[in-house]
Design a protein around this motif. Sequence first.
Motif, PDB file in Angstrom:
ATOM      1  N   ASP A  17       0.789  -1.245   0.000  1.00 29.52           N
ATOM      2  CA  ASP A  17       0.000   0.000   0.000  1.00 29.52           C
ATOM      3  C   ASP A  17       0.816   1.287   0.000  1.00 29.52           C
ATOM      4  O   ASP A  17       0.500   2.245   0.735  1.00 29.52           O
ATOM      5  CB  ASP A  17      -0.945   0.023   1.190  1.00 29.52           C
ATOM      6  N   GLN A  19       0.659   3.925  -1.536  1.00 31.52           N
ATOM      7  CA  GLN A  19      -0.283   4.678  -2.361  1.00 31.52           C
ATOM      8  C   GLN A  19      -0.178   6.167  -2.066  1.00 31.52           C
ATOM      9  O   GLN A  19       0.269   6.571  -1.006  1.00 31.52           O
ATOM     10  CB  GLN A  19      -1.704   4.173  -2.089  1.00 31.52           C
ATOM     11  N   HIS A  56       3.242  -5.656  -5.410  1.00 27.53           N
ATOM     12  CA  HIS A  56       2.808  -4.378  -4.864  1.00 27.53           C
ATOM     13  C   HIS A  56       1.304  -4.464  -4.617  1.00 27.53           C
ATOM     14  O   HIS A  56       0.546  -4.816  -5.527  1.00 27.53           O
ATOM     15  CB  HIS A  56       3.073  -3.238  -5.842  1.00 27.53           C
ATOM     16  N   THR A  57       0.869  -4.143  -3.408  1.00 28.79           N
ATOM     17  CA  THR A  57      -0.560  -4.189  -3.120  1.00 28.79           C
ATOM     18  C   THR A  57      -1.147  -2.781  -3.044  1.00 28.79           C
ATOM     19  O   THR A  57      -0.458  -1.817  -2.703  1.00 28.79           O
ATOM     20  CB  THR A  57      -0.873  -4.920  -1.802  1.00 28.79           C
ATOM     21  N   LEU A  58      -2.441  -2.690  -3.364  1.00 27.23           N
ATOM     22  CA  LEU A  58      -3.191  -1.447  -3.272  1.00 27.23           C
ATOM     23  C   LEU A  58      -4.450  -1.711  -2.460  1.00 27.23           C
ATOM     24  O   LEU A  58      -5.242  -2.593  -2.813  1.00 27.23           O
ATOM     25  CB  LEU A  58      -3.583  -0.940  -4.657  1.00 27.23           C
ATOM     26  N   HIS A  59      -4.631  -0.964  -1.391  1.00 32.60           N
ATOM     27  CA  HIS A  59      -5.834  -1.116  -0.569  1.00 32.60           C
ATOM     28  C   HIS A  59      -6.939  -0.255  -1.196  1.00 32.60           C
ATOM     29  O   HIS A  59      -6.919   0.979  -1.086  1.00 32.60           O
ATOM     30  CB  HIS A  59      -5.542  -0.671   0.857  1.00 32.60           C
ATOM     31  N   VAL A  60      -7.893  -0.899  -1.855  1.00 35.70           N
ATOM     32  CA  VAL A  60      -8.984  -0.175  -2.512  1.00 35.70           C
ATOM     33  C   VAL A  60     -10.308  -0.869  -2.220  1.00 35.70           C
ATOM     34  O   VAL A  60     -10.363  -2.072  -1.979  1.00 35.70           O
ATOM     35  CB  VAL A  60      -8.778  -0.079  -4.037  1.00 35.70           C
ATOM     36  N   LYS A  85     -11.762   2.743  -5.494  1.00 33.24           N
ATOM     37  CA  LYS A  85     -11.150   2.298  -6.748  1.00 33.24           C
ATOM     38  C   LYS A  85     -11.357   3.364  -7.816  1.00 33.24           C
ATOM     39  O   LYS A  85     -12.473   3.824  -8.042  1.00 33.24           O
ATOM     40  CB  LYS A  85     -11.793   0.975  -7.176  1.00 33.24           C
ATOM     41  N   ALA A  90      -5.655   6.761  -4.459  1.00 34.76           N
ATOM     42  CA  ALA A  90      -5.459   5.345  -4.139  1.00 34.76           C
ATOM     43  C   ALA A  90      -4.448   4.663  -5.058  1.00 34.76           C
ATOM     44  O   ALA A  90      -4.166   3.478  -4.888  1.00 34.76           O
ATOM     45  CB  ALA A  90      -6.791   4.603  -4.209  1.00 34.76           C
ATOM     46  N   GLU A  91      -3.896   5.390  -6.004  1.00 36.91           N
ATOM     47  CA  GLU A  91      -2.946   4.790  -6.942  1.00 36.91           C
ATOM     48  C   GLU A  91      -1.557   4.650  -6.318  1.00 36.91           C
ATOM     49  O   GLU A  91      -1.199   5.364  -5.381  1.00 36.91           O
ATOM     50  CB  GLU A  91      -2.868   5.650  -8.207  1.00 36.91           C
ATOM     51  N   LEU A  92      -0.788   3.725  -6.874  1.00 38.62           N
ATOM     52  CA  LEU A  92       0.594   3.525  -6.423  1.00 38.62           C
ATOM     53  C   LEU A  92       1.379   4.811  -6.643  1.00 38.62           C
ATOM     54  O   LEU A  92       1.255   5.468  -7.678  1.00 38.62           O
ATOM     55  CB  LEU A  92       1.222   2.374  -7.205  1.00 38.62           C
ATOM     56  N   ASP A 106      -4.824  -5.578  -6.119  1.00 34.19           N
ATOM     57  CA  ASP A 106      -5.768  -4.903  -5.223  1.00 34.19           C
ATOM     58  C   ASP A 106      -6.104  -5.809  -4.049  1.00 34.19           C
ATOM     59  O   ASP A 106      -6.147  -7.036  -4.184  1.00 34.19           O
ATOM     60  CB  ASP A 106      -7.063  -4.567  -5.960  1.00 34.19           C
TER      61      ASP A 106
END
Length: 209
Positions: A17, A19, A56-60, A85, A90-92, A106
């Motif tokens: 995250d 982000q 790479h994770t994204l918390h959305v 989203k 919320a983007e990297l 995600d």
Amino acid sequence: MPDFTIDPRTTALLNVDVQNCFVENSPVAAKHGPDIIPLVNDIAEAVRRNGGLVVHTLHVVRPDGSTTGVMGEFNAAIKAGLLFKGNPAAELHKDVVVAPADVIMDKPRYGAFYGTELDVILKNRGIETVIVTGITTNVCCETTAREANMRDLQVLFASDATATFDLPEVTAEQIQQSVCATLAMAFAQVATAATIVDKLSLQRSAVSV
């Protein structure tokens, strides 16, 4: 605290995250968010160079609230719409280096394993060790480290390539120290980014002999 022997070819970086809203210019930005990115990039490059996997994770969450659950009652970033989203917040972050072979994934909850394909991805690659970096130390990074430990993965937790923010009665520095101490006691090997990079390079040489 254990001192794991690792095979870099069966090691994955879980970069959690990093982000825009968690790095800077946001009410939920980590205190030293921009400072950890060069260290994350150093670890990621060492993992790639020595044959491992970078995730790479994204918390959305969905803007309609259908994936927030109870978490949405506590999470200030969700309440503000920062993790919806499609929101640029919320983007990297642009300074995170992403290679073509990296996985971008995600996730709907704090931990990187819940409600995602991460377990399948790691098993298909034969991953035995994960390195955890990212934001925030005491929420998504710590949850991910504990989830990995419960799956019998060796966990390396980067003490200086994770970051968090102050809470009303606790500073970010105090939180960082407490989380790292707890993880070192029962869940992970805690080490600096430089130590992790050295470990990857040295143990790659050892397994190549």
